[in-house]
Design an enzyme around this catalytic site. Structure first.
Site, PDB file in Angstrom:
ATOM      1  N   HIS A  25       0.864  -1.203   0.000  1.00 40.81           N
ATOM      2  CA  HIS A  25       0.000   0.000   0.000  1.00 40.81           C
ATOM      3  C   HIS A  25       0.892   1.241   0.000  1.00 40.81           C
ATOM      4  O   HIS A  25       1.690   1.419  -0.904  1.00 40.81           O
ATOM      5  CB  HIS A  25      -0.945  -0.104   1.209  1.00 40.81           C
ATOM      6  CG  HIS A  25      -2.073   0.874   1.255  1.00 40.81           C
ATOM      7  ND1 HIS A  25      -2.425   1.709   0.229  1.00 40.81           N
ATOM      8  CD2 HIS A  25      -2.950   1.152   2.258  1.00 40.81           C
ATOM      9  CE1 HIS A  25      -3.470   2.439   0.590  1.00 40.81           C
ATOM     10  NE2 HIS A  25      -3.807   2.137   1.826  1.00 40.81           N
ATOM     11  N   HIS A  85      -2.522  -2.207  -9.666  1.00 40.25           N
ATOM     12  CA  HIS A  85      -3.503  -1.569  -8.786  1.00 40.25           C
ATOM     13  C   HIS A  85      -4.774  -2.400  -8.783  1.00 40.25           C
ATOM     14  O   HIS A  85      -5.156  -2.963  -9.805  1.00 40.25           O
ATOM     15  CB  HIS A  85      -3.825  -0.153  -9.289  1.00 40.25           C
ATOM     16  CG  HIS A  85      -4.408   0.722  -8.236  1.00 40.25           C
ATOM     17  ND1 HIS A  85      -5.749   0.671  -7.914  1.00 40.25           N
ATOM     18  CD2 HIS A  85      -3.844   1.603  -7.396  1.00 40.25           C
ATOM     19  CE1 HIS A  85      -5.975   1.531  -6.936  1.00 40.25           C
ATOM     20  NE2 HIS A  85      -4.839   2.109  -6.599  1.00 40.25           N
ATOM     21  N   ASP A 126       2.640   5.459  -6.643  1.00 44.36           N
ATOM     22  CA  ASP A 126       3.901   5.325  -5.902  1.00 44.36           C
ATOM     23  C   ASP A 126       5.128   5.207  -6.787  1.00 44.36           C
ATOM     24  O   ASP A 126       6.249   5.230  -6.293  1.00 44.36           O
ATOM     25  CB  ASP A 126       3.812   4.093  -4.990  1.00 44.36           C
ATOM     26  CG  ASP A 126       2.796   4.303  -3.894  1.00 44.36           C
ATOM     27  OD1 ASP A 126       1.878   3.467  -3.756  1.00 44.36           O
ATOM     28  OD2 ASP A 126       2.895   5.330  -3.199  1.00 44.36           O
TER      29      ASP A 126
HETATM   30  C1  SDX Z   1      -1.521   2.154  -3.340  1.00 41.73           C
HETATM   31  O1  SDX Z   1      -6.261   0.749  -3.217  1.00 41.73           O
HETATM   32  C2  SDX Z   1      -5.774   1.937  -3.462  1.00 41.73           C
HETATM   33  O2  SDX Z   1      -6.440   2.832  -3.914  1.00 41.73           O
HETATM   34  C3  SDX Z   1      -4.304   2.119  -3.074  1.00 41.73           C
HETATM   35  C4  SDX Z   1      -3.670   3.436  -3.438  1.00 41.73           C
HETATM   36  C5  SDX Z   1      -4.292   4.585  -2.692  1.00 41.73           C
HETATM   37  O3  SDX Z   1      -4.196   5.712  -3.193  1.00 41.73           O
HETATM   38  O4  SDX Z   1      -4.768   4.370  -1.559  1.00 41.73           O
HETATM   39  O5  SDX Z   1      -3.789   3.653  -4.824  1.00 41.73           O
HETATM   40  C6  SDX Z   1      -2.189   3.447  -3.082  1.00 41.73           C
HETATM   41  O6  SDX Z   1      -1.455   1.334  -2.454  1.00 41.73           O
HETATM   42  C7  SDX Z   1      -0.992   1.877  -4.722  1.00 41.73           C
HETATM   43  C8  SDX Z   1      -0.423   0.426  -4.865  1.00 41.73           C
HETATM   44  C9  SDX Z   1       0.984   0.455  -4.297  1.00 41.73           C
HETATM   45  N1  SDX Z   1       1.522  -0.923  -4.244  1.00 41.73           N
HETATM   46  C10 SDX Z   1       2.461  -1.343  -5.094  1.00 41.73           C
HETATM   47  O7  SDX Z   1       2.914  -0.673  -6.004  1.00 41.73           O
HETATM   48  C11 SDX Z   1       2.986  -2.739  -4.795  1.00 41.73           C
HETATM   49  C12 SDX Z   1       3.100  -3.526  -6.095  1.00 41.73           C
HETATM   50  N2  SDX Z   1       1.732  -3.764  -6.588  1.00 41.73           N
HETATM   51  C13 SDX Z   1       1.105  -4.981  -6.212  1.00 41.73           C
HETATM   52  O8  SDX Z   1       1.532  -5.649  -5.099  1.00 41.73           O
HETATM   53  C14 SDX Z   1      -0.350  -5.122  -6.618  1.00 41.73           C
HETATM   54  O9  SDX Z   1      -0.467  -4.665  -7.903  1.00 41.73           O
HETATM   55  C15 SDX Z   1      -1.380  -4.447  -5.738  1.00 41.73           C
HETATM   56  C16 SDX Z   1      -1.224  -4.845  -4.307  1.00 41.73           C
HETATM   57  C17 SDX Z   1      -1.285  -2.974  -5.853  1.00 41.73           C
HETATM   58  C18 SDX Z   1      -2.758  -4.903  -6.232  1.00 41.73           C
HETATM   59  O10 SDX Z   1      -2.817  -6.233  -6.020  1.00 41.73           O
HETATM   60  P1  SDX Z   1      -4.111  -7.098  -6.469  1.00 41.73           P
HETATM   61  O11 SDX Z   1      -5.165  -6.262  -7.065  1.00 41.73           O
HETATM   62  O12 SDX Z   1      -4.467  -7.956  -5.316  1.00 41.73           O
HETATM   63  O13 SDX Z   1      -3.546  -7.917  -7.669  1.00 41.73           O
HETATM   64  P2  SDX Z   1      -2.805  -9.285  -7.506  1.00 41.73           P
HETATM   65  O14 SDX Z   1      -1.746  -9.171  -6.450  1.00 41.73           O
HETATM   66  O15 SDX Z   1      -3.838 -10.340  -7.372  1.00 41.73           O
HETATM   67  O16 SDX Z   1      -2.060  -9.405  -8.915  1.00 41.73           O
HETATM   68  C19 SDX Z   1      -2.774  -9.861 -10.058  1.00 41.73           C
HETATM   69  C20 SDX Z   1      -1.679 -10.499 -10.898  1.00 41.73           C
HETATM   70  C21 SDX Z   1      -0.872 -11.556 -10.155  1.00 41.73           C
HETATM   71  O17 SDX Z   1      -0.338 -12.418 -11.139  1.00 41.73           O
HETATM   72  P3  SDX Z   1      -1.048 -13.878 -11.310  1.00 41.73           P
HETATM   73  O18 SDX Z   1      -1.179 -14.474  -9.926  1.00 41.73           O
HETATM   74  O19 SDX Z   1      -2.410 -13.554 -11.938  1.00 41.73           O
HETATM   75  O20 SDX Z   1      -0.139 -14.624 -12.218  1.00 41.73           O
HETATM   76  O21 SDX Z   1      -0.712  -9.500 -11.279  1.00 41.73           O
HETATM   77  C22 SDX Z   1       0.550  -9.810 -10.693  1.00 41.73           C
HETATM   78  C23 SDX Z   1       0.293 -10.804  -9.565  1.00 41.73           C
HETATM   79  O22 SDX Z   1       1.423 -11.634  -9.377  1.00 41.73           O
HETATM   80  N3  SDX Z   1       1.068  -8.562 -10.176  1.00 41.73           N
HETATM   81  C24 SDX Z   1       2.318  -8.161 -10.279  1.00 41.73           C
HETATM   82  C25 SDX Z   1       2.324  -6.878  -9.711  1.00 41.73           C
HETATM   83  N4  SDX Z   1       1.100  -6.544  -9.286  1.00 41.73           N
HETATM   84  C26 SDX Z   1       0.315  -7.596  -9.557  1.00 41.73           C
HETATM   85  N5  SDX Z   1       3.428  -8.770 -10.772  1.00 41.73           N
HETATM   86  C27 SDX Z   1       4.566  -8.044 -10.703  1.00 41.73           C
HETATM   87  N6  SDX Z   1       4.659  -6.797 -10.178  1.00 41.73           N
HETATM   88  C28 SDX Z   1       3.554  -6.190  -9.678  1.00 41.73           C
HETATM   89  N7  SDX Z   1       3.630  -4.961  -9.175  1.00 41.73           N
END
Ligand code: SDX
Length: 428
Positions: A268, A307, A363
């Site tokens: 997050h 996201h 971010d």
């Molecule tokens: C914020 O919710 C909000 O509004 C948050 C926010 C706010 O203003 O409050 O916008 C702020 O928290 C932004 C997000 C910051 N976090 C990151 O940048 C961390 C990296 N991102 C991820 O961990 C992920 O994308 C999330 C946590 C942001 C979202 O996760 P989801 O929606 O639960 O998606 P997921 O983890 O289920 O991923 C779906 C697929 C997976 O692959 P498969 O299992 O389908 O093969 O996408 C892949 C994940 O492995 N994946 C990534 C990835 N993000 C998702 N693979 C590599 N790098 C990534 N960043």
């Protein structure tokens, strides 16, 4: 003529049920009538991480994840970032309307005159180790503030609620600056009421022995815009924590400390810190392909990408990327920007990321600006928390005044052991 309803047939009983549809949703409680017998508890929906569950109605922030749209109270984020100040946006989030000049003057005066903290807070922050992570200090110190304001427990009084909200918005930068100065072994700097919200924060962070601190106007404006971009984001993890903890009717300081704790996580708000650490670890443009390979293999996560809601470019990331170059003009180019831009280019062309609709989020570039401002990496999530504070508070008050809301208490699907009886240890 189509009806706003859903007809569900339970094939276990042959029974059919008609559920009304409002705002594109069905009420989960309407599922409870679906039973297989009189003593059946009734149907529930199962939705780990609430991926497809609306926990509330809201009038604060609108996001269209597919189109990359973000609006605070109907105003596009791009327009607010271009024309508004952070306190103007805070007023908008809290009240629902942009302020008139007199109203903004009053609001700014209220915030400015609540920036000081009780002297005990200095001793409290002093008690942390020199290397305490500023988010740990912030979460704890915000919670500690609840012990200074017992009147904060009276949530039924709108005036008292407003007073606490002003105190919290005003004191977050002070606490953040204390945490930073403590880390650096520097004396704390008191607020300067002649400066703007962002200017005063820079003053409390960076003032040394000069009589009066004069913020760099470009940095001051960049910081104000970054705070605007982080101010709210509908029902994200930390806002959901604010609402859930606040629904027990605890005071807003305690609820906001829970929101800070949720934001601290690297998935997050902690992602802005993780992005800079990731870019530093990659180290060069030449090393990007290997890193991307590891990310696609699940060995690494491309921090600052992806996201839950945006399946398009995060509109905030676009504004921040442009802002970064303005700050670099003034402070010198952050060498990590070349790695970030090339990493974005490669990822946006790679099927793995394209198929999963993984785009840069808020971010991805923000940390590069903070670092160029001379801020330490572990202070980045603290800056996110300062920006998000008016959003957390607006959402908290909307929850409190929503007649449909009660204490948050989700259900579960129990898959554990059936009844069994105690066995004396000698017989195990
Ligand atoms: C914020 O919710 C909000 O509004 C948050 C926010 C706010 O203003 O409050 O916008 C702020 O928290 C932004 C997000 C910051 N976090 C990151 O940048 C961390 C990296 N991102 C991820 O961990 C992920 O994308 C999330 C946590 C942001 C979202 O996760 P989801 O929606 O639960 O998606 P997921 O983890 O289920 O991923 C779906 C697929 C997976 O692959 P498969 O299992 O389908 O093969 O996408 C892949 C994940 O492995 N994946 C990534 C990835 N993000 C998702 N693979 C590599 N790098 C990534 N960043």
């Amino acid at each position: 003529m189509s009806k706003d309803s859903l007809t569900i047939k339970d094939n276990r009983t042959g029974e059919s049920y008609e559920l009304p549809i409002t705002h594109g949703t069905i009420r989960a409680m309407d599922l409870r009538q679906i039973k297989t017998s009189e003593d059946d508890f009734g149907m529930m929906s199962y939705d780990p991480a609430y991926k497809n569950t609306a926990s509330t109605t809201s009038r604060i922030t609108f996001i269209d994840g597919d189109k990359g749209i973000l609006r605070y109270r109907g105003y596009p984020i791009e327009e607010l970032a271009e024309h508004a100040t952070f306190l103007e946006v805070a007023y908008l989030l809290l009240t629902g309307e942009l302020p008139t000049t007199p109203a903004l003057d009053v609001f700014e005066h209220q915030i400015t005159h609540h920036t000081m903290v009780h002297e005990n807070i200095r001793e409290f922050v002093d008690a942390f180790r020199y290397d305490a992570h500023p988010m740990g200090t912030l979460c704890s110190t915000v919670a500690a503030l609840s012990t200074f304001y017992p009147d904060a427990k009276d949530l039924s009084n709108p005036e008292l609620r407003r007073l606490q909200m002003h105190r919290i918005i005003a004191k977050m930068p002070t606490i953040a600056a204390y945490a930073y100065r403590h880390r650096r072994g520097l004396p704390y700097v008191y607020p300067d009421n002649d400066l703007s919200y962002a200017g005063n924060f820079l003053n409390m962070l960076f003032k040394m022995m000069e009589q009066t601190y004069t913020p760099n106007p470009i940095i001051e404006r960049a910081l104000d815009v970054l705070l605007i971009l982080h101010a709210d984001h509908e029902q994200n993890c930390s806002t959901s924590a604010m609402r859930a903890v606040g629904s027990s009717h605890v005071d807003p300081y305690s609820a906001l400390s829970a929101a800070c704790a949720a934001l601290y996580g690297p998935l997050h708000g902690g992602a802005n810190e993780a992005v800079v650490r990731m870019l530093t670890e990659i180290g060069s443009v030449a090393a990007i392909p290997e890193f991307v390979k590891r990310a696609k293999g699940g060995e690494e996560r491309l921090m600052g990408f992806g996201h839950r809601v945006y399946k398009n470019y995060d509109p905030r990331a676009k504004v921040i990327k442009k802002l970064a170059y303005e700050v670099f003009e003034e402070m010198g180019k952050n060498p990590l920007i070349d790695i970030a831009v090339e990493l974005e280019r490669i990822a946006l062309e790679d099927p793995y990321f394209v198929e999963r609709k993984l785009y840069p989020n808020v971010d991805f570039y923000s940390g590069l600006i903070y670092e160029s401002m001379g801020l330490p990496v572990d202070l980045f999530p603290v800056l996110f928390a300062i920006g998000r504070t008016p959003g957390w508070l607006a959402q908290w008050e909307e929850m409190l005044t929503d007649p449909e809301q009660k204490i948050a208490r989700p259900r579960q699907v129990y898959l554990g052991e059936g009844e069994r009886h105690y066995i004396p240890i000698s017989e195990r």
